[in-house]
Design a protein around this motif. Structure first.
Motif, short mmCIF file in Angstrom:
data_model
loop_
_atom_site.label_atom_id
_atom_site.label_comp_id
_atom_site.label_asym_id
_atom_site.label_seq_id
_atom_site.Cartn_x
_atom_site.Cartn_y
_atom_site.Cartn_z
N PRO A 179 -12.19 -4.36 9.63
CA PRO A 179 -11.23 -5.40 9.22
C PRO A 179 -11.50 -5.94 7.81
O PRO A 179 -10.56 -6.23 7.07
N VAL A 180 -12.75 -6.06 7.43
CA VAL A 180 -13.08 -6.52 6.08
C VAL A 180 -12.63 -5.49 5.05
O VAL A 180 -12.13 -5.84 3.98
N ARG A 181 -12.77 -4.22 5.37
CA ARG A 181 -12.31 -3.15 4.46
C ARG A 181 -10.80 -3.24 4.27
O ARG A 181 -10.29 -3.08 3.16
N TYR A 182 -10.08 -3.48 5.36
CA TYR A 182 -8.62 -3.59 5.27
C TYR A 182 -8.20 -4.82 4.48
O TYR A 182 -7.24 -4.77 3.72
N VAL A 183 -8.91 -5.92 4.64
CA VAL A 183 -8.61 -7.12 3.87
C VAL A 183 -8.88 -6.87 2.38
O VAL A 183 -8.08 -7.26 1.52
N ALA A 184 -10.00 -6.22 2.06
CA ALA A 184 -10.30 -5.90 0.66
C ALA A 184 -9.23 -4.99 0.08
O ALA A 184 -8.79 -5.18 -1.06
N SER A 185 -8.79 -4.01 0.86
CA SER A 185 -7.75 -3.11 0.40
C SER A 185 -6.44 -3.86 0.18
O SER A 185 -5.74 -3.63 -0.81
N ALA A 186 -6.11 -4.76 1.09
CA ALA A 186 -4.88 -5.55 0.94
C ALA A 186 -4.95 -6.44 -0.30
O ALA A 186 -3.95 -6.59 -1.02
N ILE A 187 -6.11 -7.02 -0.55
CA ILE A 187 -6.28 -7.84 -1.75
C ILE A 187 -6.06 -6.99 -3.01
O ILE A 187 -5.39 -7.40 -3.95
N GLY A 188 -6.61 -5.79 -3.01
CA GLY A 188 -6.40 -4.88 -4.14
C GLY A 188 -4.94 -4.51 -4.31
O GLY A 188 -4.42 -4.47 -5.44
N PHE A 189 -4.24 -4.24 -3.19
CA PHE A 189 -2.82 -3.88 -3.26
C PHE A 189 -1.96 -5.03 -3.76
O PHE A 189 -0.93 -4.81 -4.39
N VAL A 190 -2.37 -6.26 -3.50
CA VAL A 190 -1.60 -7.42 -3.97
C VAL A 190 -1.94 -7.74 -5.43
O VAL A 190 -1.04 -7.99 -6.24
N LEU A 191 -3.22 -7.74 -5.77
CA LEU A 191 -3.63 -8.13 -7.11
C LEU A 191 -3.30 -7.09 -8.18
O LEU A 191 -3.03 -7.46 -9.33
N LEU A 192 -3.34 -5.81 -7.82
CA LEU A 192 -3.12 -4.77 -8.83
C LEU A 192 -1.72 -4.84 -9.45
O LEU A 192 -1.60 -4.92 -10.67
N PRO A 193 -0.63 -4.84 -8.67
CA PRO A 193 0.68 -4.94 -9.32
C PRO A 193 0.91 -6.28 -10.01
O PRO A 193 1.54 -6.34 -11.06
N TRP A 194 0.37 -7.37 -9.43
CA TRP A 194 0.51 -8.68 -10.07
C TRP A 194 -0.17 -8.67 -11.44
O TRP A 194 0.40 -9.14 -12.42
N PHE A 195 -1.37 -8.14 -11.49
CA PHE A 195 -2.12 -8.09 -12.75
C PHE A 195 -1.42 -7.21 -13.77
O PHE A 195 -1.30 -7.59 -14.95
N MET A 196 -0.96 -6.05 -13.36
CA MET A 196 -0.29 -5.16 -14.31
C MET A 196 1.02 -5.77 -14.83
O MET A 196 1.35 -5.63 -16.00
#
Length: 101
Positions: free
Chosen positions: A38-55
């Motif tokens: 579950p922590v891996r999935y949360v980290a992955s979800a954080i990356g999926f949200v932050l990456l397009p926002w940052f770009m």
């Protein structure tokens, strides 16, 4: 130049973080550290949200550097594509005199 380097650095972190639940270096580190799924999935979800926002945010900053009379295509060309092409050509030129093996 420093803004582009910072952008590439953050992208190089968020990209593998977004895929941490699927595989890659972050997945190997999480497996080694015995991080629960579950922590891996949360980290992955954080990356999926932050990456397009940052770009998107950084794209707005880069387009601000383009001349005011440029349209979208020209602004993207002069702030991202042109530096990439010119930088690649310069790197090839600098590393060209390497000896042949």
């Amino acid at each position: 130049m420093f803004l582009m380097l910072a952008m590439v650095g953050v992208y190089s972190f968020l990209g593998p973080l977004a895929g941490s639940a699927l595989g890659g270096d972050f997945n190997l580190a999480f497996t080694f550290l015995d991080v629960p799924k579950p922590v891996r999935y949360v980290a992955s979800a954080i990356g999926f949200v932050l990456l397009p926002w940052f770009m998107f945010f950084m794209g707005g900053k880069l387009v601000g550097w383009a001349p005011r009379n440029f349209g979208r295509a020209k602004a993207v060309g002069c702030t991202t594509v042109a530096p990439w092409l010119i930088g690649t050509a310069l790197i090839l030129l600098v590393y060209r005199p390497l000896p042949y093996f």
